[in-house]
Design an enzyme around this catalytic site. Sequence first.
Site, PDB file in Angstrom:
ATOM      1  NE  ARG A  58       4.207  -3.139  -7.147  1.00  0.00           N
ATOM      2  CZ  ARG A  58       3.391  -3.804  -7.953  1.00  0.00           C
ATOM      3  NH1 ARG A  58       2.551  -3.199  -8.735  1.00  0.00           N
ATOM      4  NH2 ARG A  58       3.416  -5.124  -7.992  1.00  0.00           N
TER       5      ARG A  58
ATOM      6  NE  ARG B   8      -4.965  -7.219 -13.186  1.00  0.00           N
ATOM      7  CZ  ARG B   8      -4.947  -8.508 -12.884  1.00  0.00           C
ATOM      8  NH1 ARG B   8      -6.055  -9.213 -12.959  1.00  0.00           N
ATOM      9  NH2 ARG B   8      -3.835  -9.083 -12.493  1.00  0.00           N
TER      10      ARG B   8
ATOM     11  NE  ARG C 274       1.030 -14.279  11.785  1.00  0.00           N
ATOM     12  CZ  ARG C 274       0.231 -14.377  12.856  1.00  0.00           C
ATOM     13  NH1 ARG C 274       0.740 -14.484  14.078  1.00  0.00           N
ATOM     14  NH2 ARG C 274      -1.083 -14.371  12.712  1.00  0.00           N
TER      15      ARG C 274
END
Length: 366
Positions: free
Chosen positions: A170, A174, A247
């Site tokens: 996702r 907005r 990472r």
Amino acid sequence: MYDYLIVGAGLFGAVFAYEATQRGKTCLVIDKRDHIGGNLYTEKIEDINVHKYGAHIFHTNNKKVWDYINQFGEFNRYTNAPIANFNGEIYNLPFNMNTFNKLWGVSTPNEARKVIEEQRKRAGVITPKNLEEQAISLVGTDIYKKLIKGYTEKQWGRPAKELPAAIIRRIPVRFTYDNNYFNDKYQGIPIGGYTAIIEKMLMNSEKRLSVDFFQNRYELSKLAHKIVFTGMIDQYYEFNYGVLEYRSLKFETKVLHEINNYQGNAVVNYTDNVTPYTRIIEHKHFEFGTQEKTIITKEYPLDWESGKEPYYPINDEKNNNLYIKYEELAKQEKNVIFGGRLGLYKYFDMHQVIVSALESVKKEFS
Ligand SMILES: Cc1cc2nc3c(=O)[nH]c(=O)nc-3n(C[C@H](O)[C@H](O)[C@H](O)COP(=O)(O)OP(=O)(O)OC[C@H]3O[C@@H](n4cnc5c(N)ncnc54)[C@H](O)[C@@H]3O)c2cc1C
């Protein structure tokens, strides 16, 4: 003899230590770093609280967690509203009507929706096979190219075409003029920094800093009935099944003596793929500072290898399967509790660490 040896003076270890000492237990908290607080450690330099391990903004929807953290310090009204710098062009984040207006000159949600829809259709992606296709199918080409591609490639150290689509399920878009990055009800920065909060949590525990558990694990283990371990779970088991990957990051901090306001915002993301860092943080803006100087930190993503700080667990299939093997070993332990982002090999925000630590506390003391 202590009741608990807590390995790691980060948030997980500190919440556990606080709760245990509140119940009359004795805790020895060790950390291999020379300070408490783990990654949310803040250090006062030139009267500015510097987030030594990257921007830390506390946010949560959970009132209990918000009340919990507020017992250790007062929070200010800081609202995270980062901006993106793409080759000198400035955009608001998260993607919202301000961003769309700057990108396309549109002023209504319907106009913005139309542009995104057109770009998605034109790209013609039906089943996204990689992160690039996934992002374009969600938000169209302009946002992808200017605001997602470069940042993501720097963050992961790989071209977006080679990253799995699943990394972004996702993308928050907005259709209002709202630059508040988080949807959560509560957010803020502790006035005076995070370290003071951790100090309060550890106030009744004994602390030993610059102590690496693995330099002396057998002697240290003998000091307590139980261990709460918030270091790397694979290291605890001597990398028996293999090494979990991360990472890493490098932080470059500078005091600017001649400037009192460098970038006008606490967080600026650099979304092109030429600038080697992903963001610049200007610490004073977290606390609305009015000092005459300012301090900035550039954040560079790095490949991780043994010896570098492990910041972000790489929760892909390979690493998750490896973690499951370590988790099986952990479940068999009677006197060791694993917790936190390294012990559970999971990215946690601070509010999630609190929930997780309180769950461990409940299990341990019920
Ligand atoms: C760059 C960055 C930005 C972030 N921003 C946010 C944010 O804005 N908002 C938010 O909610 N969260 C944020 N987080 C997440 C936040 O940092 C974590 O939720 C939190 O710090 C995790 O706490 P922890 O106790 O699990 O781990 P840590 O803070 O990592 O604590 C673990 C501690 O264990 C110690 N340790 C490890 N191994 C050993 C050993 N062998 N011997 C002794 N000590 C050991 C380490 O030195 C460390 O101090 C961010 C994280 C990063 C990396």
